[in-house]
Design an enzyme around this catalytic site. Structure first.
Site, PDB file in Angstrom:
ATOM      1  N   ARG A 174      27.278  40.914  39.876  1.00 46.23           N
ATOM      2  CA  ARG A 174      26.739  39.710  40.532  1.00 46.23           C
ATOM      3  C   ARG A 174      27.147  39.653  42.001  1.00 46.23           C
ATOM      4  NH1 ARG A 174      28.013  35.410  43.655  1.00 46.23           N
ATOM      5  NH2 ARG A 174      30.013  35.252  42.556  1.00 46.23           N
ATOM      6  N   ASP A 175      28.380  39.360  42.262  1.00 40.90           N
ATOM      7  CA  ASP A 175      28.852  39.232  43.643  1.00 40.90           C
ATOM      8  C   ASP A 175      28.715  40.553  44.391  1.00 40.90           C
ATOM      9  OD1 ASP A 175      29.973  38.196  45.915  1.00 40.90           O
ATOM     10  OD2 ASP A 175      31.919  37.737  45.052  1.00 40.90           O
TER      11      ASP A 175
ATOM     12  N   HIS B  29      40.495  35.418  44.251  1.00 43.78           N
ATOM     13  CA  HIS B  29      39.295  36.181  44.620  1.00 43.78           C
ATOM     14  C   HIS B  29      39.403  36.527  46.106  1.00 43.78           C
ATOM     15  CE1 HIS B  29      34.716  36.686  44.219  1.00 43.78           C
ATOM     16  NE2 HIS B  29      34.954  36.866  45.505  1.00 43.78           N
TER      17      HIS B  29
ATOM     18  N   HIS C 206      38.368  39.013  49.454  1.00 37.98           N
ATOM     19  CA  HIS C 206      37.494  39.990  50.087  1.00 37.98           C
ATOM     20  C   HIS C 206      38.329  40.847  51.035  1.00 37.98           C
ATOM     21  CE1 HIS C 206      33.352  38.607  48.937  1.00 37.98           C
ATOM     22  NE2 HIS C 206      34.114  37.637  48.444  1.00 37.98           N
TER      23      HIS C 206
ATOM     24  N   CYS D 246      28.710  37.995  51.111  1.00 39.83           N
ATOM     25  CA  CYS D 246      27.953  36.774  50.840  1.00 39.83           C
ATOM     26  C   CYS D 246      26.829  36.628  51.863  1.00 39.83           C
ATOM     27  CB  CYS D 246      28.869  35.556  50.899  1.00 39.83           C
ATOM     28  SG  CYS D 246      28.012  33.983  50.673  1.00 39.83           S
TER      29      CYS D 246
ATOM     30  N   ASN E  19      34.355  42.795  48.081  1.00 46.27           N
ATOM     31  CA  ASN E  19      35.496  42.279  47.341  1.00 46.27           C
ATOM     32  C   ASN E  19      36.593  43.332  47.232  1.00 46.27           C
ATOM     33  OD1 ASN E  19      34.468  39.599  45.853  1.00 46.27           O
ATOM     34  ND2 ASN E  19      32.787  41.070  45.969  1.00 46.27           N
TER      35      ASN E  19
END
Length: 302
Positions: A17-18, A208, A210, A241, A250
């Site tokens: 997803r991300d 989370h 990056h 993003c 990430n």
């Protein structure tokens, strides 16, 4: 004196997803399915499958319904990201039982991301979360721009903690707290996560990070010292993003797993099989995989 380290860490894989949402060229659905299958085969037990967002804004996710239909697995926590009530309605049409919602601490980021101020987003999400919980769903709250915003700069810790508390009061199961643009430094990661662990000791708390400025691993180490044992990572270091200029990928799952295992911390993930999963998706990407462990694995194949 010895480091305070956990015996085990949970990795939440966000690559499907991300990791893929920022890819401009559409990646074939079958490649995504194979990527997810291979990730599971490496030992991943929790992962973000996809997101029910408008294809107009995130074209890469236009096959979300097919991905969910084909890729649910009873041995894995399968998470689908949803921005609003419309997205949640699509989840209700599937057998998926884990939902992620998201809000930015920064009003400007939130406005650009989902066209609402932070408080407006929370007003909309409150009844949705309550309904999800009443219906037996696992709810993950993703807190964007928890440290810095590309438009507003540094976020105050209290603003992030206040937003987290709103979600906790609504009954969410997990907080995923994100350094969205990779600006946080280790002392900031340690400070915020220490306070969050103290405020919400019994809640699942996930960090989370990056890797925009090559500080993801050091921030993960700092979060470990604060008591965090759950981390969002992305195979191949994929990510970024669409609404956060400058945000890089990430923290790379393979680099994080290698670091943790070298420290004697169990992850349950097979690095060889994880590299094989990355090999599946690599030909479809717009940029090369340049993470340290992956590069090393390719050298050893020669």
């Amino acid at each position: 004196m010895t480091l305070q380290l956990p015996k085990k860490v949970e990795i939440i894989e966000v690559g499907p997803r991300d990791g893929l949402q920022n890819e401009k060229a559409f990646i074939p659905t079958e490649a995504k399915k194979q990527f997810i299958t291979q990730l599971r085969g490496s030992g991943i037990k929790e992962l973000e499958l996809t997101s029910f967002v408008s294809p107009k804004w995130v074209p890469q996710m236009q096959d979300a319904a097919e991905i969910v239909s084909a890729c649910l697995d009873e041995n894995t926590r399968n998470i689908v990201l949803t921005p609003n009530a419309k997205g949640v309605e699509r989840v209700y049409m599937t057998d998926c039982k884990a939902v992620a919602v998201f809000v930015g601490v920064s009003n400007t980021f939130n406005k650009k991301n989902i066209n609402k101020m932070t408080d407006e987003s929370m007003d909309e999400l409150a009844p949705i979360i309550k309904e999800l919980k009443a219906s037996g769903y696992f709810v993950r709250a993703c807190i964007s721009t928890a440290f810095y915003c590309p438009y507003e700069g540094k976020m105050e810790e209290e603003a992030t903690i206040r937003l987290c508390r709103q979600f906790v009061d609504l009954g969410v199961d997990e907080l995923s707290v994100a350094d969205t643009i990779g600006m946080a430094a280790p002392h900031e990661a340690f400070s915020l996560f220490s306070k969050l662990k103290h405020a919400f000791p019994h809640l699942l708390l996930t960090a989370h990070f990056h890797d925009t400025r090559n500080m993801a691993l050091t921030n993960i180490f700092a979060a470990l010292q604060a008591g965090v044992t759950r981390f969002d990572t992305s195979a191949g270091g994929l990510g970024g993003c669409p609404f956060a200029p400058g945000a890089a990928g990430n923290a790379a799952t393979e680099d994080v797993v290698f670091m943790l295992e070298r420290m004697g911390i169990e992850t349950g993930i097979d690095l060889t099989k994880l590299v094989q999963a990355i090999d599946v998706i690599r030909p479809h990407l717009s940029r090369p995989i340049e993470t340290a462990y992956y590069r090393l694995s390719q050298t050893e194949k020669v």
